[in-house]
Design a protein around this motif. Structure first.
Motif, mmCIF file in Angstrom:
data_model
loop_
_atom_site.group_PDB
_atom_site.id
_atom_site.type_symbol
_atom_site.label_atom_id
_atom_site.label_comp_id
_atom_site.label_asym_id
_atom_site.label_seq_id
_atom_site.Cartn_x
_atom_site.Cartn_y
_atom_site.Cartn_z
ATOM 1 N N ASP A 73 0.862 -1.179 0.000
ATOM 2 C CA ASP A 73 0.000 0.000 0.000
ATOM 3 C C ASP A 73 0.900 1.231 0.000
ATOM 4 O O ASP A 73 1.657 1.446 0.953
ATOM 5 N N PRO A 74 0.860 2.051 -1.055
ATOM 6 C CA PRO A 74 1.753 3.214 -1.139
ATOM 7 C C PRO A 74 1.644 4.155 0.052
ATOM 8 O O PRO A 74 2.640 4.753 0.473
ATOM 9 N N ARG A 75 0.446 4.291 0.618
ATOM 10 C CA ARG A 75 0.267 5.173 1.765
ATOM 11 C C ARG A 75 1.023 4.659 2.978
ATOM 12 O O ARG A 75 1.622 5.437 3.728
ATOM 13 N N VAL A 76 0.995 3.354 3.170
ATOM 14 C CA VAL A 76 1.700 2.759 4.303
ATOM 15 C C VAL A 76 3.206 2.872 4.096
ATOM 16 O O VAL A 76 3.956 3.201 5.026
ATOM 17 N N ARG A 77 3.663 2.604 2.889
ATOM 18 C CA ARG A 77 5.087 2.704 2.594
ATOM 19 C C ARG A 77 5.591 4.131 2.850
ATOM 20 O O ARG A 77 6.630 4.331 3.486
ATOM 21 N N LEU A 78 4.857 5.119 2.351
ATOM 22 C CA LEU A 78 5.265 6.510 2.527
ATOM 23 C C LEU A 78 5.262 6.896 3.998
ATOM 24 O O LEU A 78 6.197 7.545 4.490
ATOM 25 N N ALA A 79 4.213 6.511 4.710
ATOM 26 C CA ALA A 79 4.125 6.848 6.130
ATOM 27 C C ALA A 79 5.231 6.166 6.931
ATOM 28 O O ALA A 79 5.779 6.752 7.876
ATOM 29 N N ALA A 80 5.575 4.933 6.555
ATOM 30 C CA ALA A 80 6.649 4.217 7.250
ATOM 31 C C ALA A 80 7.987 4.895 6.997
ATOM 32 O O ALA A 80 8.816 5.022 7.905
ATOM 33 N N ARG A 81 8.206 5.345 5.760
ATOM 34 C CA ARG A 81 9.440 6.071 5.446
ATOM 35 C C ARG A 81 9.554 7.346 6.282
ATOM 36 O O ARG A 81 10.610 7.683 6.816
ATOM 37 N N ARG A 82 8.451 8.054 6.378
ATOM 38 C CA ARG A 82 8.448 9.290 7.155
ATOM 39 C C ARG A 82 8.663 9.002 8.636
ATOM 40 O O ARG A 82 9.282 9.796 9.352
ATOM 41 N N ALA A 83 8.143 7.882 9.098
ATOM 42 C CA ALA A 83 8.258 7.537 10.520
ATOM 43 C C ALA A 83 9.712 7.285 10.916
ATOM 44 O O ALA A 83 10.143 7.689 12.008
ATOM 45 N N VAL A 84 10.477 6.630 10.052
ATOM 46 C CA VAL A 84 11.872 6.340 10.386
ATOM 47 C C VAL A 84 12.794 7.492 10.015
ATOM 48 O O VAL A 84 13.879 7.644 10.594
ATOM 49 N N GLY A 85 12.375 8.329 9.052
ATOM 50 C CA GLY A 85 13.141 9.507 8.684
ATOM 51 C C GLY A 85 14.581 9.194 8.323
ATOM 52 O O GLY A 85 14.862 8.330 7.491
ATOM 53 N N ALA A 86 15.487 9.878 8.973
ATOM 54 C CA ALA A 86 16.908 9.710 8.678
ATOM 55 C C ALA A 86 17.537 8.554 9.440
ATOM 56 O O ALA A 86 18.760 8.398 9.440
ATOM 57 N N PHE A 87 16.710 7.735 10.085
ATOM 58 C CA PHE A 87 17.230 6.621 10.868
ATOM 59 C C PHE A 87 16.638 5.306 10.356
ATOM 60 O O PHE A 87 15.778 4.698 11.003
ATOM 61 N N PRO A 88 17.059 4.850 9.179
ATOM 62 C CA PRO A 88 16.476 3.641 8.579
ATOM 63 C C PRO A 88 16.621 2.402 9.445
ATOM 64 O O PRO A 88 15.850 1.446 9.301
ATOM 65 N N GLN A 89 17.600 2.411 10.365
ATOM 66 C CA GLN A 89 17.772 1.249 11.231
ATOM 67 C C GLN A 89 16.554 1.022 12.120
ATOM 68 O O GLN A 89 16.345 -0.089 12.624
ATOM 69 N N LEU A 90 15.754 2.074 12.306
ATOM 70 C CA LEU A 90 14.541 1.930 13.111
ATOM 71 C C LEU A 90 13.515 1.031 12.439
ATOM 72 O O LEU A 90 12.596 0.534 13.088
ATOM 73 N N ALA A 91 13.666 0.824 11.145
ATOM 74 C CA ALA A 91 12.723 -0.012 10.404
ATOM 75 C C ALA A 91 13.048 -1.491 10.528
ATOM 76 O O ALA A 91 12.272 -2.326 10.056
ATOM 77 N N GLY A 92 14.164 -1.839 11.139
ATOM 78 C CA GLY A 92 14.501 -3.241 11.339
ATOM 79 C C GLY A 92 14.555 -4.015 10.037
ATOM 80 O O GLY A 92 15.280 -3.671 9.102
ATOM 81 N N LYS A 93 13.754 -5.074 9.955
ATOM 82 C CA LYS A 93 13.734 -5.932 8.772
ATOM 83 C C LYS A 93 13.305 -5.187 7.507
ATOM 84 O O LYS A 93 13.587 -5.630 6.391
ATOM 85 N N LEU A 94 12.629 -4.076 7.688
ATOM 86 C CA LEU A 94 12.087 -3.351 6.534
ATOM 87 C C LEU A 94 13.022 -2.247 6.042
ATOM 88 O O LEU A 94 12.644 -1.505 5.128
#
Length: 216
Positions: free
Chosen positions: A182-203
């Motif tokens: 879902d593009p909305r979820v992907r975009l929101a998840a990207r914004r949630a982790v921002g400049a810290f991609p490690q916060l996304a774990g497996k993603l």
């Protein structure tokens, strides 16, 4: 009452007992008081600005998890009967989905127990079908593919910032890559982790911005 006793066990230590038969009185004041009490406690661990508990939806979630547990324990109980009892409300906004989730958030645990018996168990398929309709409660369950109703309900989750944040948190915590379709979820998840991609774990890899390839 069997349902009230079941929920008391579920909320306090997750080791539960169910009865093979017995009438379930959804108008039992002790049942609703228990759901309200647990709702207040559960909110202390969740994002702010969540909607109030909807009684009809919360009772449906409680019945769904209890009936499913009955079929898991009593193997002679027909799955067809369970399927008929799992038809919840067609229209479910953020408030209704959050209220159902008060009890249905234990669905991943139930699927795990059912799969431990047999991956081909009809109960597993029934629970996956249930999860496909309730996106908030089925995050992280392998094999769940949201149906059209479930996809519509993802849109409804964004109606409330708190519920939407809860959904995104679960997607990131469980590494449920399927929800990023879902593009909305992907975009929101990207914004949630921002400049810290490690916060996304497996993603973290899945959320990387596509790199532009220089023209030849």
């Amino acid at each position: 009452m069997p349902l009230t006793h079941f929920l008391q066990q579920l909320f306090h230590h997750s080791r539960v007992t169910v009865e093979a038969e017995g009438d379930i009185a959804l108008d039992d004041p002790q049942l609703w008081a228990l759901l309200e009490q647990h709702d207040l406690a559960w909110r202390q661990q969740l994002p702010r600005d969540l909607p109030p508990l909807d009684q009809t939806s919360a009772l449906f979630g409680a019945m769904a998890i209890y009936r499913s547990a009955q079929v898991l324990v009593f193997r002679d109980t027909p799955v067809a009967g369970l399927q008929q009892s799992l038809h919840g409300p067609e229209l479910a906004g953020a408030r209704e989905q959050f209220s159902v989730d008060l009890c249905l958030r234990f669905l991943p645990d139930l699927v795990r127990l059912a799969r431990a018996r047999s991956h081909d168990d009809p109960l597993v398929r029934c629970l996956l079908d249930l999860g496909s309709c309730w996106p908030l409660s089925s995050v992280g369950i392998a094999g769940v593919e949201l149906n059209e109703l479930g996809k519509t309900r993802v849109t409804a989750l964004a109606e409330n910032p708190g519920v939407w944040q809860l959904y995104l948190d679960r997607v990131l915590q469980t590494g449920d890559e399927s929800r990023l379709a879902d593009p909305r979820v992907r975009l929101a998840a990207r914004r949630a982790v921002g400049a810290f991609p490690q916060l996304a774990g497996k993603l973290s890899k899945s959320l990387e911005e596509p790199k532009e390839v220089p023209a030849a």
